[in-house]
Design a protein around this motif. Structure first.
Motif, PDB file in Angstrom:
ATOM      1  N   VAL A 301     -53.208  46.636  69.839  1.00 44.07           N
ATOM      2  CA  VAL A 301     -53.512  45.496  68.974  1.00 44.07           C
ATOM      3  C   VAL A 301     -54.688  45.828  68.053  1.00 44.07           C
ATOM      4  O   VAL A 301     -54.655  45.555  66.846  1.00 44.07           O
ATOM      5  CB  VAL A 301     -53.817  44.238  69.811  1.00 44.07           C
ATOM      6  CG1 VAL A 301     -54.396  43.118  68.937  1.00 44.07           C
ATOM      7  CG2 VAL A 301     -52.562  43.747  70.528  1.00 44.07           C
ATOM      8  N   GLY A 302     -55.739  46.420  68.619  1.00 48.09           N
ATOM      9  CA  GLY A 302     -56.907  46.765  67.824  1.00 48.09           C
ATOM     10  C   GLY A 302     -56.617  47.783  66.746  1.00 48.09           C
ATOM     11  O   GLY A 302     -57.048  47.626  65.587  1.00 48.09           O
ATOM     12  N   VAL A 303     -55.899  48.832  67.081  1.00 51.11           N
ATOM     13  CA  VAL A 303     -55.593  49.885  66.110  1.00 51.11           C
ATOM     14  C   VAL A 303     -54.738  49.334  64.967  1.00 51.11           C
ATOM     15  O   VAL A 303     -55.014  49.580  63.781  1.00 51.11           O
ATOM     16  CB  VAL A 303     -54.885  51.067  66.799  1.00 51.11           C
ATOM     17  CG1 VAL A 303     -54.317  52.036  65.764  1.00 51.11           C
ATOM     18  CG2 VAL A 303     -55.846  51.790  67.734  1.00 51.11           C
ATOM     19  N   ILE A 304     -53.704  48.595  65.315  1.00 51.54           N
ATOM     20  CA  ILE A 304     -52.810  48.049  64.284  1.00 51.54           C
ATOM     21  C   ILE A 304     -53.568  47.085  63.381  1.00 51.54           C
ATOM     22  O   ILE A 304     -53.448  47.132  62.144  1.00 51.54           O
ATOM     23  CB  ILE A 304     -51.598  47.357  64.944  1.00 51.54           C
ATOM     24  CG1 ILE A 304     -50.740  48.395  65.670  1.00 51.54           C
ATOM     25  CG2 ILE A 304     -50.771  46.611  63.895  1.00 51.54           C
ATOM     26  CD1 ILE A 304     -49.658  47.803  66.560  1.00 51.54           C
ATOM     27  N   ALA A 305     -54.373  46.211  63.983  1.00 48.82           N
ATOM     28  CA  ALA A 305     -55.137  45.250  63.184  1.00 48.82           C
ATOM     29  C   ALA A 305     -56.165  45.944  62.301  1.00 48.82           C
ATOM     30  O   ALA A 305     -56.349  45.570  61.135  1.00 48.82           O
ATOM     31  CB  ALA A 305     -55.825  44.241  64.105  1.00 48.82           C
ATOM     32  N   GLY A 306     -56.843  46.959  62.849  1.00 48.01           N
ATOM     33  CA  GLY A 306     -57.845  47.673  62.066  1.00 48.01           C
ATOM     34  C   GLY A 306     -57.265  48.296  60.821  1.00 48.01           C
ATOM     35  O   GLY A 306     -57.832  48.184  59.721  1.00 48.01           O
ATOM     36  N   VAL A 307     -56.112  48.943  60.953  1.00 48.59           N
ATOM     37  CA  VAL A 307     -55.495  49.608  59.809  1.00 48.59           C
ATOM     38  C   VAL A 307     -54.932  48.596  58.818  1.00 48.59           C
ATOM     39  O   VAL A 307     -55.156  48.694  57.606  1.00 48.59           O
ATOM     40  CB  VAL A 307     -54.389  50.570  60.287  1.00 48.59           C
ATOM     41  CG1 VAL A 307     -53.605  51.124  59.092  1.00 48.59           C
ATOM     42  CG2 VAL A 307     -54.994  51.713  61.098  1.00 48.59           C
TER      43      VAL A 307
END
Length: 445
Positions: A301-307
């Motif tokens: 969730v964090g990686v997808i949201a960050g990008v």
């Protein structure tokens, strides 16, 4: 054989531990609004710093009073038509017992009320970042009062109130991905489409004037968000609150790293503003999903949201809407991402047994999340645009062009954030005086 005896379930009793925990969480959520003020205040130019701080702080005053008078009743009172709540005993909180427990929980109604009050306070404050430099303070204060009444209180009932349509549909929103972040982000977009761009948008440099203030604000937000998220389970007797606490840290760290890596590849540098923005994007995305996903899911969730949020903040230049401090790019996009990913990453081992697509649950939950996300997005965007339009046509929403160029702090608050007159003599004092003279000549011109 004697007939079996069915024992009635024991009524919940007040828990001093859960009550104390929730009071601490309420204080943590409150500190997020000053944190937001610093975060936004550092991102604007010097001449708008105080106004940015005040746009957050005034929300504390206005929403607190409205919440006590009728907001809590509208949001969490007895359901009427799956759209709004109401309980006359809660108007002014005059008929609430000190030890009267919140519905099926072990904390007093007063504690639940004040915890939810802090959510109601920060949500309109989030909108303010999109409107930097150009909105009359009186118009903003009126907008906060009307928006809280017409938009936030009903949407909170839809999502969290017993009988609300999203609640009954099974839309999962642990701590505010829809009710807070999508709601605020869509509202920000609706308002800026009405009031227009800042003077000099895409022409003049509008860089943050104090990145240390931005980092301070981001740190306070990160700190307070643990209360925001973990407290939303209203206790920790079953470990779900602890899972949410852990996932909040994990997703935030992952999003910050993902944003920085994207930024390095795309723009060639790891920026301080990128680190702060990436952390906030992770906090936003894990808010609805953290009770439903595993720690590994929280990383995803964090990686997808960050990008995706890092990509989204540049859309304002492509499409020409002036989202001053990236409220749409971070809060709207992050809220949508975090809410929809529940339909993919829900593990069935957290707040409920609901499983997402990647855990064998099919697409059922994903479509429920879509219904909640896009209905709230549309309602908030349209209602907020209408409110801004009405205010603009009656009292005017924007300061004059001359006031905006000279500085909204001086025009609206008769103050400035920094007093350069005492900078001292010598080379430093001469440089500051020369800079001030140059700025004055620019304004006069």
């Amino acid at each position: 054989m004697a007939p079996a005896i069915t024992l009635a379930a024991e009524a919940p009793k007040l828990s001093a531990a859960n009550t104390g925990f929730m009071l601490i969480c309420s204080a943590l959520v409150l500190i997020m609004t000053p944190g937001l003020a610093f975060f936004y205040g550092g991102m604007v130019r010097v001449k708008s710093t105080l106004n940015m701080l005040m746009m957050s702080f005034i929300s504390i005053g206005i929403i607190t009073i409205l919440w006590v008078l009728y907001g809590f009743s509208l949001a969490f009172g007895t359901d009427h038509g799956s759209f709004i709540g109401w309980n006359s005993d809660w108007v002014g909180l005059s008929n609430v017992g000190l030890t009267e427990l919140w519905d099926g929980y072990t904390i007093p109604i007063f504690v639940f009320m004040v915890f939810q009050m802090m959510f109601a306070i920060i949500t309109p404050a989030l909108i303010s970042g999109a409107l930097a430099d150009r909105v009359k303070f009186t118009a903003w204060a009126l907008f906060v009062a009307l928006w809280g009444t017409v938009v936030y209180f009903p949407v909170a009932h839809w999502v969290w109130g017993a009988g609300g349509w999203a609640f009954d549909l099974g839309v999962i929103d642990f701590a505010g991905g829809t009710a807070v972040h999508i709601n605020a982000g869509a509202a920000a977009l609706g308002v800026i489409l009405v009031i227009g761009k800042r003077v000099g948008f895409k022409k003049d440099p509008m860089r943050p004037h104090s990145l240390p203030l931005v980092m301070l604000g981001a740190g306070l937000l990160w700190f307070g968000w643990f209360g925001f998220n973990a407290g939303s389970w209203l206790g920790n007797d079953d470990g779900v609150g602890a899972l949410m606490f852990v996932n909040t840290q994990i997703a935030t760290a992952a999003a910050m790293l993902a944003w920085l890596i994207y930024e390095k590849i795309r723009h060639g540098a790891f920026t301080t503003l990128g680190a702060a923005s990436g952390a906030v994007a992770g906090l936003v995305a894990i808010t609805p999903s953290g009770g439903a996903v595993s720690p590994v899911g929280a990383i995803a969730v964090g990686v997808i949201a960050g990008v995706l949020c890092a990509m989204a903040v540049g859309l304002k230049y492509r499409f020409g809407y002036d989202d001053s401090l990236d409220v749409v790019g971070v809060h709207l996009v992050g809220g949508v991402v975090g809410s929809l990913l529940i339909g993919l990453f829900a593990s069935g081992k957290g707040q409920s047994t609901v499983e997402g697509l990647f855990y064998g649950g099919g697409m059922t939950q994903f479509w429920k999340q879509c219904a909640g996300v896009f209905a709230i997005l549309a309602y908030s965007l349209i209602a907020s645009a209408i409110l801004a339009f009405l205010i603009d046509k009656t009292m005017g929403m924007r300061v004059t062009e001359d006031e905006e160029i000279a500085g909204i702090d001086q025009a609206e608050h008769a103050e400035t954030a920094y007093d350069f007159s005492g900078a001292g003599g010598g080379v430093v004092g001469a440089a500051v005086s020369a800079l001030a003279g140059t700025e004055t000549k620019k304004v006069d011109a």
